[in-house]
Design a protein around this motif. Structure first.
Motif, short mmCIF file in Angstrom:
data_model
loop_
_atom_site.label_atom_id
_atom_site.label_comp_id
_atom_site.label_asym_id
_atom_site.label_seq_id
_atom_site.Cartn_x
_atom_site.Cartn_y
_atom_site.Cartn_z
N PRO A 170 -7.35 8.85 -4.75
CA PRO A 170 -7.13 9.50 -6.06
C PRO A 170 -5.73 10.09 -6.21
CG PRO A 170 -9.25 10.12 -5.14
CD PRO A 170 -8.53 9.40 -4.06
N TYR A 171 -5.17 10.63 -5.13
CA TYR A 171 -3.83 11.22 -5.22
C TYR A 171 -2.78 10.14 -5.47
CZ TYR A 171 0.45 13.70 -3.99
OH TYR A 171 1.71 14.24 -4.02
N GLU A 172 -2.88 9.02 -4.76
CA GLU A 172 -1.93 7.93 -4.97
C GLU A 172 -2.12 7.32 -6.37
OE1 GLU A 172 -2.19 5.08 -1.87
OE2 GLU A 172 -1.31 6.41 -0.36
N ARG A 173 -3.35 7.33 -6.86
CA ARG A 173 -3.59 6.84 -8.22
C ARG A 173 -2.88 7.76 -9.22
NH1 ARG A 173 -9.17 7.30 -8.74
NH2 ARG A 173 -9.31 5.60 -7.24
N TYR A 174 -2.93 9.05 -8.96
CA TYR A 174 -2.25 10.01 -9.84
C TYR A 174 -0.74 9.79 -9.78
CZ TYR A 174 -0.22 14.38 -11.44
OH TYR A 174 0.55 15.32 -12.08
N LEU A 175 -0.19 9.57 -8.59
CA LEU A 175 1.25 9.32 -8.46
C LEU A 175 1.66 8.07 -9.22
CD1 LEU A 175 1.92 10.09 -4.66
CD2 LEU A 175 2.54 11.50 -6.64
N PHE A 176 0.82 7.04 -9.15
CA PHE A 176 1.10 5.79 -9.86
C PHE A 176 1.13 6.02 -11.37
CE2 PHE A 176 -0.22 1.59 -11.57
CZ PHE A 176 0.84 0.84 -11.07
N LEU A 177 0.19 6.82 -11.86
CA LEU A 177 0.16 7.16 -13.28
C LEU A 177 1.37 8.01 -13.66
CD1 LEU A 177 -3.61 8.07 -13.65
CD2 LEU A 177 -2.46 6.15 -14.75
N LEU A 178 1.70 8.96 -12.82
CA LEU A 178 2.82 9.85 -13.10
C LEU A 178 4.13 9.06 -13.18
CD1 LEU A 178 3.26 12.90 -13.51
CD2 LEU A 178 3.85 13.06 -11.09
N ASN A 179 4.23 8.01 -12.39
CA ASN A 179 5.43 7.18 -12.41
C ASN A 179 5.64 6.53 -13.77
OD1 ASN A 179 7.70 5.84 -11.12
ND2 ASN A 179 6.47 3.98 -11.21
N ASP A 182 0.82 -1.21 0.00
CA ASP A 182 0.00 0.00 0.00
C ASP A 182 0.85 1.27 0.00
OD1 ASP A 182 -2.34 -1.47 0.03
OD2 ASP A 182 -2.44 -1.54 2.22
N GLU A 183 2.12 1.12 0.33
CA GLU A 183 3.03 2.27 0.36
C GLU A 183 3.52 2.55 -1.06
OE1 GLU A 183 3.75 4.19 2.87
OE2 GLU A 183 2.51 3.07 4.30
N PHE A 184 3.05 3.64 -1.66
CA PHE A 184 3.38 3.93 -3.06
C PHE A 184 4.87 4.04 -3.29
CE2 PHE A 184 4.64 7.20 -6.10
CZ PHE A 184 4.24 6.59 -7.27
N TYR A 185 5.58 4.78 -2.43
CA TYR A 185 7.00 5.02 -2.67
C TYR A 185 7.83 3.75 -2.50
CZ TYR A 185 5.78 9.94 -2.77
OH TYR A 185 5.22 11.14 -3.12
N VAL A 186 7.38 2.85 -1.63
CA VAL A 186 8.06 1.57 -1.49
C VAL A 186 7.89 0.75 -2.76
CG1 VAL A 186 8.11 -0.63 -0.23
CG2 VAL A 186 7.84 1.53 1.02
N HIS A 187 6.65 0.71 -3.25
CA HIS A 187 6.37 -0.03 -4.49
C HIS A 187 7.16 0.58 -5.65
CE1 HIS A 187 4.12 -2.19 -7.62
NE2 HIS A 187 4.08 -1.02 -8.25
N GLN A 188 7.17 1.89 -5.74
CA GLN A 188 7.88 2.58 -6.83
C GLN A 188 9.36 2.22 -6.83
OE1 GLN A 188 8.59 6.80 -6.25
NE2 GLN A 188 8.11 7.24 -8.39
N GLU A 189 9.98 2.26 -5.65
CA GLU A 189 11.40 1.96 -5.56
C GLU A 189 11.69 0.50 -5.87
OE1 GLU A 189 15.31 2.64 -5.39
OE2 GLU A 189 13.71 4.14 -5.32
N LEU A 191 -7.23 -1.06 -7.93
CA LEU A 191 -7.00 -1.36 -6.52
C LEU A 191 -6.59 -0.14 -5.71
CD1 LEU A 191 -5.11 -4.79 -6.62
CD2 LEU A 191 -7.52 -4.36 -6.11
N ILE A 192 -6.24 0.95 -6.38
CA ILE A 192 -5.78 2.16 -5.68
C ILE A 192 -6.99 3.02 -5.37
CG2 ILE A 192 -4.29 4.18 -5.77
CD1 ILE A 192 -2.56 2.69 -7.82
N GLN A 193 -7.32 3.12 -4.10
CA GLN A 193 -8.53 3.83 -3.70
C GLN A 193 -8.33 5.34 -3.60
OE1 GLN A 193 -11.46 2.19 -3.44
NE2 GLN A 193 -10.28 0.39 -4.09
#
Length: 237
Positions: free
Chosen positions: A142-151, A102-109, A138-140
């Motif tokens: 909206p801000y984290e969804r945007y970060l995931f897209l931006l990645n 669930d931690e976006f930055y952990v998943h990103q790294e 699965l990303i509830q």
């Protein structure tokens, strides 16, 4: 059939390094055949593949292809690297596994570390991404969804790869701004639609102006006969 599909296949090697190609489909448009044609044709041309398998989507594609009577042994080749992200079904030559968090930055790294380690093994890859739409669902937040897209835009312009994203537009339309954002950051947008017993593939966006608006139509039966006939790549049939 050969005269119809050959001009289409000739277009994909013209896609430039660093591009993102968005392949939009519905649940009924036989997109697994498009994946099969794309993957096997690129391997025939000598391009190694990285397949992002999010949430067991590659298992789903493989099952559909096997039911259609197509050989999926190419997924085990040494020049096909499967990056397994979530899920439980390991399919193909799995080069790295990433657990969902669930931690976006952990998943990103974790993703960047695994992806870059594979990228270093060859001079150039074609990256095929399956299940990206499921991950978005699965990303509830909206801000984290945007970060995931931006990645995703982080890899735009990386000359060591070209990326093809297969996404279910029926699913993505449930989430405001997701599909328009993906279409904006993608250099090429292709839509696959089922029309009775035919499949239509339309280029909605492309750096190649002459391709924009171009449509290719195929009979589903003709596609299957063509693939099973071995004209695309005799090694697999």
């Amino acid at each position: 059939m050969t005269n119809n599909i050959s001009p289409l296949l000739e277009e994909f090697p013209k896609i430039k390094p660093g591009e993102i190609v968005l392949i939009e489909h519905t649940p009924y448009s036989w997109h697994h055949l498009a994946f099969y044609v794309l993957a096997t044709h690129l391997l025939k041309l000598g391009y190694p593949l990285i397949i992002d398998d999010l949430l067991d989507t590659l298992h789903l594609y493989k099952t559909y292809l096997n039911f259609a009577g197509l050989n999926t042994d190419f997924l085990n080749r040494s020049d096909v690297y499967v990056l397994k992200i979530g899920g439980h079904k390991e399919v193909g030559n799995v080069a790295a596994t990433i657990r969902l968090t669930d931690e976006f930055y952990v998943h990103q790294e974790n993703y960047r570390t695994a992806f870059d380690s594979i990228l270093k093994q060859r001079e150039f890859f074609v990256n095929i991404v399956l299940g990206f739409d499921r991950r978005i669902a699965l990303i509830q937040n909206p801000y984290e969804r945007y970060l995931f897209l931006l990645n995703r835009a982080y890899y735009l312009g990386n000359k060591k790869r070209v990326a093809f994203y297969f996404v279910n537009i029926n699913l993505l339309k449930r989430f405001p701004l997701v599909l328009p954002f993906l279409e904006e950051i993608s250099t090429t947008v292709v839509r696959i639609e089922k029309q009775d017993k035919k499949v239509a593939l339309t280029f909605l966006k492309s750096p190649n102006v002459s391709l924009v608006g171009s449509q290719f139509e195929f009979s589903i039966y003709e596609i299957l006969n063509y693939l099973k006939g071995g004209d695309l790549n005799d090694e697999y049939f």
